[in-house]
Motif scaffolding. Structure first.
Motif, PDB file in Angstrom:
ATOM      1  N   GLY A 146     -10.358  13.455   2.158  1.00  0.00           N
ATOM      2  CA  GLY A 146      -9.732  13.092   3.430  1.00  0.00           C
ATOM      3  C   GLY A 146     -10.642  12.631   4.559  1.00  0.00           C
ATOM      4  N   VAL A 149     -10.932   7.351   4.952  1.00  0.00           N
ATOM      5  CA  VAL A 149      -9.661   6.796   4.496  1.00  0.00           C
ATOM      6  C   VAL A 149      -9.785   5.376   3.956  1.00  0.00           C
ATOM      7  CG1 VAL A 149      -8.176   8.275   5.859  1.00  0.00           C
ATOM      8  CG2 VAL A 149      -9.071   6.169   6.862  1.00  0.00           C
ATOM      9  N   ASP A 150     -10.797   4.648   4.417  1.00  0.00           N
ATOM     10  CA  ASP A 150     -11.031   3.309   3.864  1.00  0.00           C
ATOM     11  C   ASP A 150     -12.432   3.308   3.260  1.00  0.00           C
ATOM     12  OD1 ASP A 150      -8.651   1.643   4.610  1.00  0.00           O
ATOM     13  OD2 ASP A 150      -9.181   2.344   6.616  1.00  0.00           O
ATOM     14  N   VAL A 181     -10.364   8.356 -10.215  1.00  0.00           N
ATOM     15  CA  VAL A 181      -8.905   8.425 -10.146  1.00  0.00           C
ATOM     16  C   VAL A 181      -8.351   7.005 -10.185  1.00  0.00           C
ATOM     17  CG1 VAL A 181      -6.906   9.096  -8.750  1.00  0.00           C
ATOM     18  CG2 VAL A 181      -8.944  10.549  -8.779  1.00  0.00           C
ATOM     19  N   ASN A 182      -7.505   6.725 -11.155  1.00  0.00           N
ATOM     20  CA  ASN A 182      -6.987   5.363 -11.292  1.00  0.00           C
ATOM     21  C   ASN A 182      -5.613   5.367 -11.948  1.00  0.00           C
ATOM     22  OD1 ASN A 182      -6.901   2.612 -11.115  1.00  0.00           O
ATOM     23  ND2 ASN A 182      -8.737   2.244 -12.314  1.00  0.00           N
ATOM     24  N   GLY A 190      -6.051  -0.865 -12.161  1.00  0.00           N
ATOM     25  CA  GLY A 190      -6.293  -0.369 -10.806  1.00  0.00           C
ATOM     26  C   GLY A 190      -6.270  -1.420  -9.732  1.00  0.00           C
ATOM     27  N   ASN A 191      -6.720  -1.029  -8.544  1.00  0.00           N
ATOM     28  CA  ASN A 191      -6.769  -1.967  -7.419  1.00  0.00           C
ATOM     29  C   ASN A 191      -8.194  -2.506  -7.259  1.00  0.00           C
ATOM     30  OD1 ASN A 191      -8.099   0.185  -6.268  1.00  0.00           O
ATOM     31  ND2 ASN A 191      -6.462   0.705  -4.836  1.00  0.00           N
ATOM     32  N   ALA A 192      -8.391  -3.334  -6.236  1.00  0.00           N
ATOM     33  CA  ALA A 192      -9.690  -3.980  -6.054  1.00  0.00           C
ATOM     34  C   ALA A 192     -10.812  -2.925  -5.955  1.00  0.00           C
ATOM     35  CB  ALA A 192      -9.650  -4.844  -4.796  1.00  0.00           C
ATOM     36  N   THR A 194     -10.928   0.304  -7.121  1.00  0.00           N
ATOM     37  CA  THR A 194     -11.259   1.055  -8.336  1.00  0.00           C
ATOM     38  C   THR A 194     -11.893   0.154  -9.402  1.00  0.00           C
ATOM     39  OG1 THR A 194      -9.016   0.807  -9.243  1.00  0.00           O
ATOM     40  CG2 THR A 194      -9.453   2.786  -7.960  1.00  0.00           C
ATOM     41  N   GLY A 230     -10.539   8.601   0.498  1.00  0.00           N
ATOM     42  CA  GLY A 230     -10.004   9.767   1.185  1.00  0.00           C
ATOM     43  C   GLY A 230      -8.496   9.731   1.413  1.00  0.00           C
ATOM     44  N   PHE A 231      -7.913   8.548   1.428  1.00  0.00           N
ATOM     45  CA  PHE A 231      -6.455   8.455   1.587  1.00  0.00           C
ATOM     46  C   PHE A 231      -5.778   8.945   0.306  1.00  0.00           C
ATOM     47  CE2 PHE A 231      -2.232   6.743   1.772  1.00  0.00           C
ATOM     48  CZ  PHE A 231      -1.905   6.724   3.126  1.00  0.00           C
ATOM     49  N   VAL A 232      -6.248   8.425  -0.814  1.00  0.00           N
ATOM     50  CA  VAL A 232      -5.681   8.839  -2.107  1.00  0.00           C
ATOM     51  C   VAL A 232      -5.996  10.317  -2.361  1.00  0.00           C
ATOM     52  CG1 VAL A 232      -5.872   8.492  -4.612  1.00  0.00           C
ATOM     53  CG2 VAL A 232      -5.671   6.522  -3.094  1.00  0.00           C
ATOM     54  N   ASN A 234      -6.556  12.768  -0.212  1.00  0.00           N
ATOM     55  CA  ASN A 234      -5.757  13.646   0.622  1.00  0.00           C
ATOM     56  C   ASN A 234      -4.312  13.668   0.136  1.00  0.00           C
ATOM     57  OD1 ASN A 234      -4.241  14.313   3.454  1.00  0.00           O
ATOM     58  ND2 ASN A 234      -6.287  15.182   3.390  1.00  0.00           N
ATOM     59  N   THR A 235      -3.834  12.523  -0.331  1.00  0.00           N
ATOM     60  CA  THR A 235      -2.479  12.450  -0.894  1.00  0.00           C
ATOM     61  C   THR A 235      -2.368  13.382  -2.110  1.00  0.00           C
ATOM     62  OG1 THR A 235      -2.151  10.196  -0.109  1.00  0.00           O
ATOM     63  CG2 THR A 235      -0.800  10.882  -1.973  1.00  0.00           C
ATOM     64  N   ILE A 236      -3.357  13.333  -2.983  1.00  0.00           N
ATOM     65  CA  ILE A 236      -3.352  14.190  -4.179  1.00  0.00           C
ATOM     66  C   ILE A 236      -3.352  15.665  -3.781  1.00  0.00           C
ATOM     67  CG2 ILE A 236      -4.797  14.931  -6.134  1.00  0.00           C
ATOM     68  CD1 ILE A 236      -5.633  11.943  -6.399  1.00  0.00           C
TER      69      ILE A 236
ATOM     70  N   VAL B 149      -0.738  -3.141  -6.395  1.00  0.00           N
ATOM     71  CA  VAL B 149      -1.777  -2.138  -6.134  1.00  0.00           C
ATOM     72  C   VAL B 149      -2.550  -2.408  -4.854  1.00  0.00           C
ATOM     73  CG1 VAL B 149      -2.032  -1.396  -8.501  1.00  0.00           C
ATOM     74  CG2 VAL B 149      -3.351  -3.351  -7.685  1.00  0.00           C
ATOM     75  N   ASP B 150      -2.618  -3.661  -4.429  1.00  0.00           N
ATOM     76  CA  ASP B 150      -3.269  -3.961  -3.149  1.00  0.00           C
ATOM     77  C   ASP B 150      -2.218  -4.615  -2.256  1.00  0.00           C
ATOM     78  OD1 ASP B 150      -6.154  -3.252  -3.487  1.00  0.00           O
ATOM     79  OD2 ASP B 150      -5.975  -4.614  -5.194  1.00  0.00           O
ATOM     80  N   ILE B 183      -1.323  10.109   5.634  1.00  0.00           N
ATOM     81  CA  ILE B 183      -2.007  11.400   5.670  1.00  0.00           C
ATOM     82  C   ILE B 183      -2.133  11.834   7.131  1.00  0.00           C
ATOM     83  CG2 ILE B 183      -3.167  10.969   3.495  1.00  0.00           C
ATOM     84  CD1 ILE B 183      -5.747  10.494   5.096  1.00  0.00           C
ATOM     85  N   GLY B 190      -4.206   7.732   9.524  1.00  0.00           N
ATOM     86  CA  GLY B 190      -4.128   6.933   8.313  1.00  0.00           C
ATOM     87  C   GLY B 190      -5.248   5.932   8.137  1.00  0.00           C
ATOM     88  N   ASN B 191      -5.065   5.033   7.194  1.00  0.00           N
ATOM     89  CA  ASN B 191      -6.072   4.001   6.933  1.00  0.00           C
ATOM     90  C   ASN B 191      -5.642   2.683   7.587  1.00  0.00           C
ATOM     91  OD1 ASN B 191      -4.074   3.104   5.230  1.00  0.00           O
ATOM     92  ND2 ASN B 191      -5.133   3.613   3.326  1.00  0.00           N
ATOM     93  N   PRO B 215       2.253  13.557   2.434  1.00  0.00           N
ATOM     94  CA  PRO B 215       2.508  13.834   1.019  1.00  0.00           C
ATOM     95  C   PRO B 215       2.984  15.273   0.759  1.00  0.00           C
ATOM     96  CG  PRO B 215       0.543  12.510   1.226  1.00  0.00           C
ATOM     97  CD  PRO B 215       0.961  12.862   2.629  1.00  0.00           C
ATOM     98  N   PHE B 231      -0.598   1.546  -5.481  1.00  0.00           N
ATOM     99  CA  PHE B 231      -1.605   2.477  -6.013  1.00  0.00           C
ATOM    100  C   PHE B 231      -1.251   3.899  -5.583  1.00  0.00           C
ATOM    101  CE2 PHE B 231      -5.482   4.828  -6.499  1.00  0.00           C
ATOM    102  CZ  PHE B 231      -6.141   4.245  -7.576  1.00  0.00           C
ATOM    103  N   VAL B 232      -0.982   4.055  -4.303  1.00  0.00           N
ATOM    104  CA  VAL B 232      -0.616   5.373  -3.776  1.00  0.00           C
ATOM    105  C   VAL B 232       0.731   5.811  -4.365  1.00  0.00           C
ATOM    106  CG1 VAL B 232       0.072   6.605  -1.667  1.00  0.00           C
ATOM    107  CG2 VAL B 232      -1.984   5.178  -1.671  1.00  0.00           C
ATOM    108  N   THR B 235       0.358   6.931  -7.870  1.00  0.00           N
ATOM    109  CA  THR B 235      -0.333   8.223  -7.850  1.00  0.00           C
ATOM    110  C   THR B 235       0.663   9.345  -7.542  1.00  0.00           C
ATOM    111  OG1 THR B 235      -2.425   7.216  -7.203  1.00  0.00           O
ATOM    112  CG2 THR B 235      -2.144   9.544  -6.663  1.00  0.00           C
ATOM    113  N   LEU B 239       1.401  11.956 -10.492  1.00  0.00           N
ATOM    114  CA  LEU B 239       0.912  13.305 -10.206  1.00  0.00           C
ATOM    115  C   LEU B 239       2.085  14.289 -10.172  1.00  0.00           C
ATOM    116  CD1 LEU B 239      -1.465  15.174  -9.440  1.00  0.00           C
ATOM    117  CD2 LEU B 239      -1.014  14.615  -7.048  1.00  0.00           C
TER     118      LEU B 239
END
Lengths: 330, 330
Positions: A146, A149-150, A181-182, A190-192, A194, A230-232, A234-236, B149-150, B183, B190-191, B215, B231-232, B235, B239
Motif C-alpha cells: 500500500g 500506488v503507482d 502477482v499476475n 498481465g498488464n504493461a 507485470t 501497492g494498489f493491487v 492493498n486490494t489483496i 488490463v490497462d 484503496i 488512490g492511484n 476492497p 487487472f484489479v 484480482t 482472489l
C-alpha cells in the motif's frame, strides 16, 4: 549478551493507546533483548508505567506534546507537528538513538514521515510496506501492500529483493520462492507493468523467482514472497480481511439459523482455531522496508501482544543487519 | 407471445462439453422464450440431442468442424480457425441470425473474437466483462473483470454507465448504486487512474455514483455496480474464489480434526447453504458488454443449469434492448 537493540515506540498511536502500547513495551523488555524509548505525553505514559513492575532502566520516556490523528493530511501533519510522538520517534531512528521505530498511528503520516525523516537506503527507489498474508499453511510475505500506488517495473524487482532478504532473515526461510502477482500463469499474461516486471525478475540475480502467481492461488501459499504494486497489494490485503470476516459471519449465520445450536456450541474451539490461524497480532505489524532504519506500522487496533511482536520483529531485523544485506543485494 | 430471442450456443466449449451444453440448450427451450442455434460438430451434438424429448424446431444444429482449445493464442486461433464453433457462433451474432452468443470455451479467444467479429457499439471505447460477485446479502456487479488490463479513466466511466444499464434491466434494480474500487474512502485517495476516474464519475450524468468502495467492504455488498480496471477486477474475482475455497477447507479441517465428527455431520446442510450463496451457476456467466450483440462467457466448468441461466441472461438482455439503452446512455 550482544549489545541491546533500542526500539523507539509511539505511545500515542493506535486505538488502544497508550494503555496497550505501554503494556506491550513492558512485556517486550521482560521477554526480549531490547531497550525501549516510549515517545509521547509523559504524564499519560508514566501513569501507565506505574501499573507494572519491570526493569526501570530499560524503558525511557521521551516527551512529545503533540499527537497526529488518523484524519490529518500526512504531509502537512508531519511538517507542522514537529513535537508529535510520530515525528520525535522517527527522528530518534534517524539520529541512531534508536535502531527502529514502531507506531500504530496514522499509516499515511508514518509512511510519509519515514520517507522524509529517516530516508531511503542508497539505491532503493521506493521503500515498500510488507505484510504477512495468512495462507492455508502459514503465510506469504506481500509487498508492496500500500505504500506505492503507482509503480514502475524496476520497483517491483527491488521489492522482490528486499522481500527475499526480509523473509530469509526474519523467518529463517532459505531461498524463499518469489512470485509476481499476475492474472494468468504464463509469462506473456498481465498488464504493461507485470509484463515488464516479469522480464526483469526472470534475469534478476540473488532471488529465487518462480514466475507468476494468480490471485486465486495466493491463499494456498505456494510462494513465500509475492510482489505487486501497492494498489493491487492493498486490494489483496483488504479484500482478504473483508472476505474472511464475511464468510465466517455467513457460516455462523447458517449454523445458528437452523436447529444446529447444539453443533454450534461444539464448534467453538474449531472456530477459535480458524480465527487464530488468521490472527494478525501474531506478526504484530507491517515493516516499511528500504529505509535506513526499520519502521514498523502496527495495526491500528494493536493490543499489547501485537506491539510486543512488532518489537520482536525490530530486534530480529537489527540483529540480522537487514539494512546492510539489502544494500548488498541491490 | 413476443418474437422469440435466438441464442447461438458454442456446443464444443467448456470442460463438460458437449454433454452439459446440449442439455442446457434443451432445458432452455423448454423453460424460456428462446430458440437455440447449437454450433459445433454435428455428429456429437446430434448424439446428445437424441437423448432428449423437446420441441425439435426450436434447436437448430449449425455444423462447425474445428474447436479452439483454451491453450491456444487467441488472436491467431481466431484468424486461423474460421470453421471453429467459436468463430461460426460469433458470426451468427454479427449477421443478426442470432441475438446473442454463449460460450464456455477459451476466455481469451472469446473476448478477442467478439471484438474482432461482433464489434463495439458506436461510442464504446472498451467493452467490459461483467461478473456477479457474491456478497453477504446478494451480489455486486463488477466490471471490468478481466477484459481490459490497462485502462484509462474514461473507460471506467463507460463501465459505470454500461453496468448501470445492465443491472437495471437484467436484475430490475432502479438507480443502482455505482462505486469506484479504491484503496481509501476519500476522493483524493488512490492511484493516478482512480483519482482521474473519480473526477469523471462525480460529474457523470445518468448514474448514481456513491463514491469509492474499499476492497474490504466489497463482500458486504454496499454497492450494486463496482468499477475498476480489468487487472484489479480479475484480482478481486479470482482472489475471492480462492479465498472462499481455502477458508471453507480450513474450517472443515478444523472441524474434522478434533472430536467434532458428530457436529460435522449435523452441519452438512448449513455448509451446503453457504456454498449455494456463493454459487456461480446461478447466474450462469459473465456478459461481455458494449458489443453490438451480447456475448456471454460461461464458466469453463459450466453444467446444464449454468448454461440455461446464461441463455436466460441473453433473453432478458435482448428483450430489454440493452444495446439500444447503452447507446442512449453514453
Amino acid at each position: 549478551m550482544d549489545k541491546k537493540v533500542i526500539v523507539a515506540l509511539d505511545a500515542m498511536g493506535g486505538d488502544l493507546a497508550p494503555v496497550e502500547i505501554v503494556k506491550g513495551a513492558v512485556d517486550a523488555v521482560k521477554e526480549l533483548n531490547v531497550d525501549i524509548k516510549l515517545v509521547g505525553q509523559q504524564d499519560k505514559i508514566n501513569a501507565e508505567l506505574a501499573k507494572y513492575t519491570y526493569p526501570k532502566e530499560r524503558i525511557q520516556v521521551i516527551h512529545a506534546e503533540e499527537v497526529i490523528g488518523t484524519d490529518e493530511v500526512p504531509t502537512s501533519a508531519i511538517r507542522r507537528k514537529k513535537d508529535s510522538s510520530l515525528v520525535v520517534g522517527l527522528n530518534l531512528a534517524k539520529s541512531g538513538e534508536a535502531d527502529a521505530f514502531v507506531s500504530a498511528g496514522s499509516t499515511g503520516a508514518l509512511l510519509t514521515g519515514a520517507l522524509l525523516i529517516v530516508g531511503r537506503i542508497e539505491g532503493v527507489e521506493r521503500p515498500a510496506l510488507g505484510t504477512c498474508l495468512p495462507t492455508k499453511n502459514g503465510f506469504t510475505f506481500l509487498l508492496d501492500s500500500g505504500a506505492n500506488v503507482d509503480c514502475k517495473a524496476k520497483y517491483l524487482e527491488q521489492f522482490a529483493k528486499m522481500g527475499s532478504v526480509y523473509v530469509e532473515n526474519i523467518f529463517g526461510m532459505a531461498q524463499p520462492k518469489v512470485a509476481l502477482v499476475n492474472i494468468g500463469a504464463e509469462k506473456e499474461k498481465g498488464n504493461a507493468l507485470t509484463k515488464e516486471a516479469y522480464e526483469l525478475l526472470e534475469v534478476s540475480e540473488n532471488i529465487n523467482f518462480v514466475g507468476n502467481i494468480e490471485p486465486r492461488d495466493i491463499p494456498f501459499g505456494q510462494a513465500d514472497v509475492i510482489v505487486c504494486d501497492g494498489f493491487v497489494g492493498n486490494t489483496i490485503l483488504k479484500l482478504s480481511e473483508g472476505l474472511s470476516k464475511t464468510l465466517i459471519d455467513i457460516i455462523k449465520e447458517e449454523i445458528t439459523a437452523g436447529s444446529y445450536k447444539f453443533a454450534a456450541a461444539m464448534l467453538k474451539t474449531p472456530f477459535r482455531n480458524v480465527k487464530k490461524r488468521f490472527d494478525s497480532d501474531e506478526v504484530g505489524g507491517a515493516p516499511f522496508i528500504g529505509l535506513k532504519s526499520l519502521v514498523v506500522k502496527a495495526h491500528g487496533s494493536s493490543n499489547a501482544r501485537a506491539i510486543k511482536n512488532a518489537i520482536r520483529q525490530c530486534v530480529l531485523f537489527t540483529e540480522a543487519d537487514i539494512v546492510g544485506k539489502i544494500k548488498h543485494k541491490l
